[in-house]
Write a protein that holds these residues in place. Structure first.
Motif, PDB file in Angstrom:
ATOM      1  N   THR A 170      34.848  41.881  19.698  1.00 13.92           N
ATOM      2  CA  THR A 170      35.805  41.850  20.791  1.00 13.92           C
ATOM      3  C   THR A 170      37.144  42.418  20.343  1.00 13.92           C
ATOM      4  N   ASP A 171      37.780  43.128  21.250  1.00 16.37           N
ATOM      5  CA  ASP A 171      39.082  43.733  21.000  1.00 16.37           C
ATOM      6  C   ASP A 171      40.114  42.630  20.755  1.00 16.37           C
ATOM      7  N   PRO A 172      40.897  42.693  19.670  1.00 17.51           N
ATOM      8  CA  PRO A 172      41.910  41.670  19.408  1.00 17.51           C
ATOM      9  C   PRO A 172      42.960  41.578  20.515  1.00 17.51           C
ATOM     10  N   ALA A 173      43.299  42.697  21.123  1.00 15.62           N
ATOM     11  CA  ALA A 173      44.276  42.668  22.217  1.00 15.62           C
ATOM     12  C   ALA A 173      43.713  41.892  23.399  1.00 15.62           C
ATOM     13  N   TYR A 174      42.416  42.036  23.659  1.00 12.25           N
ATOM     14  CA  TYR A 174      41.795  41.288  24.751  1.00 12.25           C
ATOM     15  C   TYR A 174      41.774  39.798  24.432  1.00 12.25           C
ATOM     16  N   GLN A 175      41.504  39.450  23.197  1.00 15.73           N
ATOM     17  CA  GLN A 175      41.473  38.041  22.797  1.00 15.73           C
ATOM     18  C   GLN A 175      42.839  37.396  22.983  1.00 15.73           C
ATOM     19  N   ARG A 176      43.913  38.147  22.739  1.00 16.97           N
ATOM     20  CA  ARG A 176      45.257  37.601  22.892  1.00 16.97           C
ATOM     21  C   ARG A 176      45.615  37.304  24.348  1.00 16.97           C
ATOM     22  N   LEU A 177      44.882  37.890  25.285  1.00 18.28           N
ATOM     23  CA  LEU A 177      45.147  37.599  26.698  1.00 18.28           C
ATOM     24  C   LEU A 177      44.785  36.150  27.024  1.00 18.28           C
ATOM     25  N   GLY A 178      43.832  35.580  26.296  1.00 19.47           N
ATOM     26  CA  GLY A 178      43.470  34.178  26.468  1.00 19.47           C
ATOM     27  C   GLY A 178      42.841  33.858  27.809  1.00 19.47           C
TER      28      GLY A 178
ATOM     29  N   SER B 247      38.768  36.829  37.153  1.00 23.45           N
ATOM     30  CA  SER B 247      38.537  38.011  37.980  1.00 23.45           C
ATOM     31  C   SER B 247      39.164  39.236  37.315  1.00 23.45           C
ATOM     32  N   THR B 248      38.773  40.403  37.796  1.00 26.64           N
ATOM     33  CA  THR B 248      39.349  41.629  37.245  1.00 26.64           C
ATOM     34  C   THR B 248      40.840  41.708  37.547  1.00 26.64           C
ATOM     35  N   TYR B 249      41.244  41.178  38.693  1.00 26.68           N
ATOM     36  CA  TYR B 249      42.664  41.163  39.035  1.00 26.68           C
ATOM     37  C   TYR B 249      43.444  40.287  38.060  1.00 26.68           C
ATOM     38  N   ALA B 250      42.873  39.158  37.664  1.00 26.49           N
ATOM     39  CA  ALA B 250      43.527  38.282  36.693  1.00 26.49           C
ATOM     40  C   ALA B 250      43.639  38.970  35.335  1.00 26.49           C
ATOM     41  N   VAL B 251      42.626  39.740  34.975  1.00 22.58           N
ATOM     42  CA  VAL B 251      42.671  40.481  33.709  1.00 22.58           C
ATOM     43  C   VAL B 251      43.790  41.513  33.753  1.00 22.58           C
ATOM     44  N   LEU B 252      43.900  42.235  34.857  1.00 22.20           N
ATOM     45  CA  LEU B 252      44.971  43.222  34.983  1.00 22.20           C
ATOM     46  C   LEU B 252      46.346  42.578  34.934  1.00 22.20           C
ATOM     47  N   ARG B 253      46.519  41.453  35.628  1.00 27.06           N
ATOM     48  CA  ARG B 253      47.813  40.764  35.601  1.00 27.06           C
ATOM     49  C   ARG B 253      48.172  40.346  34.195  1.00 27.06           C
ATOM     50  N   ALA B 254      47.209  39.782  33.462  1.00 24.10           N
ATOM     51  CA  ALA B 254      47.473  39.342  32.092  1.00 24.10           C
ATOM     52  C   ALA B 254      47.779  40.535  31.188  1.00 24.10           C
ATOM     53  N   ALA B 255      47.089  41.649  31.385  1.00 18.03           N
ATOM     54  CA  ALA B 255      47.324  42.838  30.566  1.00 18.03           C
ATOM     55  C   ALA B 255      48.715  43.409  30.836  1.00 18.03           C
ATOM     56  N   VAL B 256      49.137  43.404  32.093  1.00 19.59           N
ATOM     57  CA  VAL B 256      50.476  43.897  32.425  1.00 19.59           C
ATOM     58  C   VAL B 256      51.532  43.004  31.785  1.00 19.59           C
ATOM     59  N   ARG B 257      51.333  41.712  31.851  1.00 23.07           N
ATOM     60  CA  ARG B 257      52.300  40.776  31.263  1.00 23.07           C
ATOM     61  C   ARG B 257      52.331  40.849  29.748  1.00 23.07           C
ATOM     62  N   ALA B 258      51.230  41.305  29.143  1.00 24.37           N
ATOM     63  CA  ALA B 258      51.168  41.395  27.683  1.00 24.37           C
ATOM     64  C   ALA B 258      52.054  42.519  27.147  1.00 24.37           C
ATOM     65  N   LEU B 259      52.336  43.499  27.984  1.00 19.93           N
ATOM     66  CA  LEU B 259      53.172  44.619  27.546  1.00 19.93           C
ATOM     67  C   LEU B 259      54.653  44.287  27.701  1.00 19.93           C
ATOM     68  N   HIS B 260      55.444  44.766  26.793  1.00 18.93           N
ATOM     69  CA  HIS B 260      56.886  44.566  26.842  1.00 18.93           C
ATOM     70  C   HIS B 260      57.458  45.312  28.050  1.00 18.93           C
ATOM     71  N   PRO B 261      58.452  44.744  28.719  1.00 20.24           N
ATOM     72  CA  PRO B 261      59.032  45.410  29.894  1.00 20.24           C
ATOM     73  C   PRO B 261      59.541  46.827  29.607  1.00 20.24           C
ATOM     74  N   ASP B 262      60.072  47.059  28.417  1.00 18.01           N
ATOM     75  CA  ASP B 262      60.531  48.404  28.075  1.00 18.01           C
ATOM     76  C   ASP B 262      59.358  49.377  28.002  1.00 18.01           C
TER      77      ASP B 262
END
Length: 65
Positions: free
Chosen positions: A2-10, A16-31
């Motif tokens: 498993t991708d470590p970045a995916y594991q960090r999403l928790g 759902s796929t929408y929840a995955v996208l929301r978590a991935a967006v939040r994982a990135l720094h605003p800048d």
């Protein structure tokens, strides 16, 4: 493996796929989200997170933390 970045999403495997996208967006720094030149890289990152989640759902993996 498993991708470590995916594991960090928790996320649970039932998310759902929408929840995955929301978590991935939040994982990135605003800048990082604000830079137009990174758009292709962001889309690639979101796609990788969705693929990792789909693979986890296909296997029926238990939540990792």
């Amino acid at each position: 493996m498993t991708d470590p970045a995916y594991q960090r999403l928790g996320l649970p495997a039932t998310a759902s796929t929408y929840a995955v996208l929301r978590a991935a967006v939040r994982a990135l720094h605003p800048d990082t989200r604000a830079v137009r030149g990174f758009r292709a890289a962001r889309k690639r990152f979101y796609g990788q997170m969705l693929c990792a989640h789909a693979a986890r759902q296909a296997v029926g993996d238990s939540p990792t933390g």
